[in-house]
Design a protein around this motif. Structure first.
Motif, PDB file in Angstrom:
ATOM      1  N   ASP A   1       6.947  90.304 104.476  1.00 47.27           N
ATOM      2  CA  ASP A   1       8.001  89.284 104.588  1.00 47.27           C
ATOM      3  C   ASP A   1       7.660  88.007 103.826  1.00 47.27           C
ATOM      4  OD1 ASP A   1       9.488  90.904 106.158  1.00 47.27           O
ATOM      5  OD2 ASP A   1       8.980  89.932 108.057  1.00 47.27           O
TER       6      ASP A   1
ATOM      7  N   LEU B   1       9.402  87.467 100.276  1.00 42.80           N
ATOM      8  CA  LEU B   1      10.771  86.941 100.193  1.00 42.80           C
ATOM      9  C   LEU B   1      10.790  85.454 100.581  1.00 42.80           C
ATOM     10  CD1 LEU B   1      13.781  87.295  99.688  1.00 42.80           C
ATOM     11  CD2 LEU B   1      14.044  88.027 102.063  1.00 42.80           C
TER      12      LEU B   1
ATOM     13  N   GLU C   1      12.222  82.560  98.202  1.00 38.99           N
ATOM     14  CA  GLU C   1      13.311  81.675  98.613  1.00 38.99           C
ATOM     15  C   GLU C   1      12.867  80.219  98.623  1.00 38.99           C
ATOM     16  OE1 GLU C   1      15.261  83.323 102.096  1.00 38.99           O
ATOM     17  OE2 GLU C   1      16.499  84.422 100.664  1.00 38.99           O
TER      18      GLU C   1
ATOM     19  N   ARG D   1      23.511  83.487  97.098  1.00 41.13           N
ATOM     20  CA  ARG D   1      22.214  83.711  97.758  1.00 41.13           C
ATOM     21  C   ARG D   1      22.229  84.928  98.674  1.00 41.13           C
ATOM     22  NH1 ARG D   1      20.046  77.665  99.335  1.00 41.13           N
ATOM     23  NH2 ARG D   1      20.348  76.765  97.269  1.00 41.13           N
TER      24      ARG D   1
ATOM     25  N   ARG E   1      19.719  88.160  98.548  1.00 33.15           N
ATOM     26  CA  ARG E   1      18.946  88.727  99.649  1.00 33.15           C
ATOM     27  C   ARG E   1      19.214  90.224  99.794  1.00 33.15           C
ATOM     28  NH1 ARG E   1      20.474  83.839 102.655  1.00 33.15           N
ATOM     29  NH2 ARG E   1      18.986  82.468 101.649  1.00 33.15           N
TER      30      ARG E   1
ATOM     31  N   TYR F   1      17.496  92.028  97.041  1.00 38.88           N
ATOM     32  CA  TYR F   1      16.069  92.108  97.361  1.00 38.88           C
ATOM     33  C   TYR F   1      15.828  93.222  98.387  1.00 38.88           C
ATOM     34  CZ  TYR F   1      11.389  90.790  98.843  1.00 38.88           C
ATOM     35  OH  TYR F   1      10.051  90.814  99.147  1.00 38.88           O
TER      36      TYR F   1
END
Lengths: 233, 181
Positions: A66, A69, A73, B19, B23, B26
């Motif tokens: 995790d 990501l 971000e 966005r 996500r 991803y």
């Protein structure tokens, strides 16, 4: 054009070498300039790219932790004013030496150029005291819900020579999930991904010693040196 | 909507800075790309850093996805592979293509979506590699998946650099002719 004796003059070969990254920088740049102008060359390149990508078909997908990501971000969508600066101001450092204030000011103007280092969250909802039984290694952790990071401060101990300390979250009976490798600096902020945030409350933090860069397998491979229950404040 | 359209649509939305789409993209693709990057770098921490850089690039370049006419997965895999190879080539000269190290990374089964997407292409690729001279298919594989250069290959095959270059170029030509049949 096909020329068995001079394959380097064949665009099909050149496109393949470009796709494989075998061309020296200058030739690659020249090829890219041609790509923009020549649709046929683009088609040759695309054919190579598609076929070569087929070589990855046999590679098993691996779910990244995790933290990846969260890191992406925070790089792409970071708030206009990173919380660490606000923390510094509120911590009263504005009243400290003028030199410090100047550094902070520059850091605010040029984020990323001068990083004053992470600051502890002001009012963390979750904290943990991750310690060895004999307190030879003590790491204090505090979760910052505003930017979803775990602030960690190593108060005692260090990694064994040639090894790294890796922090893990263990939720219930689940397998340990890496929160990242602790840097050599005493303080750090580790991003906590969305899936891990829910597991923090009631979870356990553990530190294992691993090869430099962290566990190569995604699970702890070295000795567990310290553990600590995460508690609500 | 099949998987390819889906990913293509997500890239198009990422191109306009969506966005949520980023996500989703991803979530759908990171395991595949991480597998590729791990295969190239064989170092977990380095691969995690590289994957971050790769998705930052994907975000930044999504609006140029159409330029080269690649399929969406190929575009993503190419960005990931090229970045990982760049990282590997920038390493200080250590373990230059140790065969045991390469063998230590398991090549597991691909995800079913990729199997379905490329089943026929995959067989064609394997058949065409099979037509190359012994060692040359392995050389191409090492260049693509381990970032080896002509100099690395020349050392491995113990031939002069120019000889290696000529050999590999001939093999690339044969490969292209076979793949285009």
């Amino acid at each position: 054009m096909s020329d068995q004796d001079h394959p380097e003059r064949d665009d099909r070969v050149l496109a393949g070498e470009y796709a494989l990254g075998l061309l020296p920088a200058e030739e690659a740049a020249a090829f890219e300039a041609r790509l923009r102008e020549e649709p046929d060359l683009r088609a040759l390149y695309a054919a190579w790219a598609e076929d070569l990508a087929g070589m990855t078909d046999g590679i098993a997908p691996v779910t990244p932790p995790d933290s990846v990501l969260a890191g992406i971000e925070s790089r792409l969508f970071k708030p206009a004013r990173p919380p660490r600066y606000r923390g510094l101001w509120l911590a009263g450092l504005a009243g400290a030496a003028a030199a410090v204030a100047a550094v902070v000011l520059v850091a605010m103007l040029l984020p990323g150029v001068l990083d004053p280092g992470p600051a502890a969250p002001e009012d963390p909802p979750l904290v943990a005291d991750v310690a060895a039984e004999d307190r030879s290694l003590v790491v204090r952790a505090a979760y910052d819900g505003t930017d979803h990071t775990l602030f960690v401060e190593r108060e005692a101990g260090a990694a064994p020579p040639g090894r790294a300390l890796e922090l893990w979250l263990i939720a219930g009976d689940g397998a340990p999930v890496s929160l990242g490798v602790l840097p050599e600096q005493r303080q750090a902020k580790l991003p906590v991904g969305p899936q891990m945030r829910e597991d923090l409350a009631g979870g356990v933090l553990a530190i294992s010693e691993e090869p430099p860069g962290g566990s190569p397998t995604g699970a702890p491979t070295g000795e567990v040196l310290a553990t600590g229950q995460i508690t609500n404040t | 909507m099949d998987a390819q359209d889906d990913i293509e649509d997500l890239i198009a939305r990422v191109a306009i800075a969506d966005r949520a789409a980023f996500r989703l993209l991803y979530a759908r693709t990171s395991a595949k790309l991480f597998g590729v990057v791990l295969r190239v770098l064989d170092d977990r921490a380095e691969a995690e850093d590289a994957l971050q850089d790769i998705y930052v690039k994907i975000w930044a370049n999504a609006d140029r996805y159409r330029v080269n006419g690649l399929s969406p997965m190929t575009w993503l895999i190419t960005i990931a592979r090229n970045h990982a190879v760049d990282c590997r080539r920038r390493r200080p000269a250590r373990e230059a293509g140790d065969p045991e190290e390469a063998a230590a990374v398991p090549d597991g089964a691909p995800g079913p979506e990729f199997e379905a997407m490329r089943g026929a292409d995959r067989a064609r690729l394997a058949a065409c590699f099979g037509e190359l001279e012994p060692g040359h298919a392995e050389a191409v594989r090492r260049v693509y998946l381990e970032g080896e250069t002509y100099a690395d290959l020349a050392a491995r095959f113990d031939v002069p650099l120019n000889t290696m270059r000529t050999w590999l170029r001939r093999s690339l030509l044969r490969l292209r002719e076979c793949l285009s049949r």
